[in-house]
Structure formats: C-alpha cells, structure tokens
Write a protein that holds these residues in place. Structure first.
Motif, short mmCIF file in Angstrom:
data_model
loop_
_atom_site.label_atom_id
_atom_site.label_comp_id
_atom_site.label_asym_id
_atom_site.label_seq_id
_atom_site.Cartn_x
_atom_site.Cartn_y
_atom_site.Cartn_z
N SER A 106 14.16 11.64 -9.07
CA SER A 106 13.93 12.58 -7.98
C SER A 106 13.90 13.99 -8.55
N LYS A 107 13.05 14.83 -7.99
CA LYS A 107 12.97 16.22 -8.44
C LYS A 107 14.21 17.00 -7.99
N GLY A 108 14.55 18.01 -8.77
CA GLY A 108 15.66 18.87 -8.42
C GLY A 108 15.47 20.24 -9.04
N ALA A 109 16.53 21.05 -8.97
CA ALA A 109 16.48 22.39 -9.55
C ALA A 109 17.17 22.44 -10.91
N LEU A 110 18.05 21.48 -11.18
CA LEU A 110 18.79 21.46 -12.45
C LEU A 110 18.97 20.02 -12.89
N TYR A 111 18.61 19.76 -14.14
CA TYR A 111 18.77 18.43 -14.73
C TYR A 111 19.79 18.53 -15.86
N VAL A 112 20.83 17.71 -15.80
CA VAL A 112 21.86 17.76 -16.84
C VAL A 112 22.13 16.35 -17.35
N GLY A 113 22.44 16.28 -18.63
CA GLY A 113 22.71 15.00 -19.25
C GLY A 113 24.09 14.97 -19.88
N CYS A 114 24.64 13.78 -19.97
CA CYS A 114 25.92 13.56 -20.64
C CYS A 114 25.61 12.95 -22.00
#
Length: 254
Positions: A106-114
C-alpha cells in the motif's frame, strides 16, 4: 477445487475438517478455526474463525500459507534490540510487502524497514530481502501526519500505521514498539492510529503494547472485476465482504 486445494495445504499444518462440513477446519491443539468461502455462495458469517475467500486464495496463496504457518509452527525469535529501523524506498517496501503481507503493498508517506546491522549479523539472522547490504526482516508503511479535528483530540498531530509485515519465519519481539518509536523520532505526533482486518487478526498483539480500541467499523463490500476486488456501496451487489475492521489508536507518553 478450491476447497480441496485448501484442505491439502492446511492438513499439512495440523488442521482437520470439522465433522459434517466441507469448508471448515480446526486445529485442535491451538483451537484455531478457518473457513474456506467459495465465490458466489451464500454463507453464515462466522465471527470466530479466519475467513479464507476463494479469490484471496487464488491470488495470495503463498502469503495465506505463510500466515497460517506462522500461527501453527514455532518461529525463530528475533529481538528488536538486535535490529535497526531505517527509512527505505517505496520500491523496496513494495518488494517486501508483496511477498510477505496478505494484502500486499500500500502507498504511504514514509516507508521504514527493520534491518540487522553488521555488528549483529553474527547472530545468524538472515533474509532474502536486504537494504543497503543488510538483511531486511520487517517493513512498515506510515501515512502523512494530520492535525486532528476529532472531539477531544482537536489540534493534536496524528499519524497512521498503514501496513506492517515481518518475515513469516520469525517472531520479531518488540518490533511494533520499535517501529512506533522510530516513526515518532521522525514525526513528533501525539498518537498513531491503525486498522486491524478482523478477517485475519484480533488485534491482540497491538492491544498488548498499548493500542486502544476506538471503534469497530462495519463490513466492507466488494465485487470481483477481472479477479480484483472493487468496493461497492450496495450489499446486494457484493460478491465478497469482510468482517470489518478494528480502529485502534496508540497514544505516546507526554
């Protein structure tokens, strides 16, 4: 065909058909029930079991099997303290979520990974996904912070957790909290809201770390167009419907 294919796969995970049914299975050791729902057939919606719709099985079979496997098999525990949360690209998030989330990207404003940083990789935590050379074990998508207008929260800055997925082979202990803390460090919001799909999840893990139930939304109705779900507003036009969602909110300490 769908129910027999489902039966062959879930029986390998310890599920057995409920007596006198062709579309329900139960894992006796874990008291988990699932129901396979064929398209175009009426059924009584069971608020207790996991619903597996035929169209989801056809398009996301591997992800459904990974989900059920994670419920029924021992997972390797990875502790969030051995990982790092970093911003990643939308492309990397899409690649990970399409493979590991039941509903995909899904699209978003912020993508973060662990990720597992170099000084922690001696613990043998691996992944077929990577970011900047480090194993990528989980991904979250957040929305743009918004100023609240809701009564009692007027003027507060609120974020949204849109998607979160972990490798199906691991249990990321403390992972949700670590993602929330990392988001707060980037956007100093007062709270974060999210939705839990009741077809698949009770929200127990989110509630255990401090999320509060705000409301339960009504079922969503869809029809299928070329195998894809399209939302409809009239129930009589629906071919697929959900159990609805739980709206949850997490409040950061002042």
């Amino acid at each position: 065909m769908f129910l027999e294919d489902l039966n062959q796969n879930v029986s390998l995970l310890g599920f057995r058909r409920v007596i006198d049914t062709s579309d329900r299975w139960r894992h006796d050791d874990l008291a988990i029930e699932i129901q396979g729902i064929c398209m175009g057939e009426d059924y009584l919606q069971d608020q207790k079991g996991i619903q597996i719709w035929e169209d989801v099985w056809q398009t996301r079979k591997a992800q459904v099997i990974h989900f059920l496997t994670a419920l029924t098999k021992p997972l390797k525990s990875v502790f969030a303290r051995d990982t790092r949360i970093v911003p990643i690209s939308a492309e990397a998030a899409r690649h990970f979520l399409d493979a590991n989330h039941l509903m995909g990207f899904s699209k978003g404003a912020l993508y973060v990974g662990c990720v597992v940083p170099p000084h922690r990789q001696f613990r043998g935590i691996g992944s077929e996904f990577s970011w900047e050379g480090n194993p990528l074990v989980a991904v979250a998508v957040f929305g743009k912070p918004l100023v609240m207008k809701e009564a009692g929260l007027e003027g507060e800055l609120s974020g949204e957790l849109i998607k979160l997925a972990t490798l199906p082979s691991i249990r990321l202990v403390g992972g949700i909290t670590k993602f929330l803390d990392a988001y707060h460090a980037i956007h100093p919001v007062q709270n974060v809201m999210t939705y839990i799909d009741l077809d698949w999840n009770s929200g127990k893990g989110f509630l255990s770390i401090g999320f509060k139930v705000i409301e339960q939304t009504p079922p969503l109705f869809f029809k299928l167009v070329d195998g894809k779900r399209i939302a409809v507003t009239q129930n009589q036009d629906a071919e697929v419907w959900t159990k609805g969602n739980l709206k949850l909110r997490y409040y950061y300490a002042n």
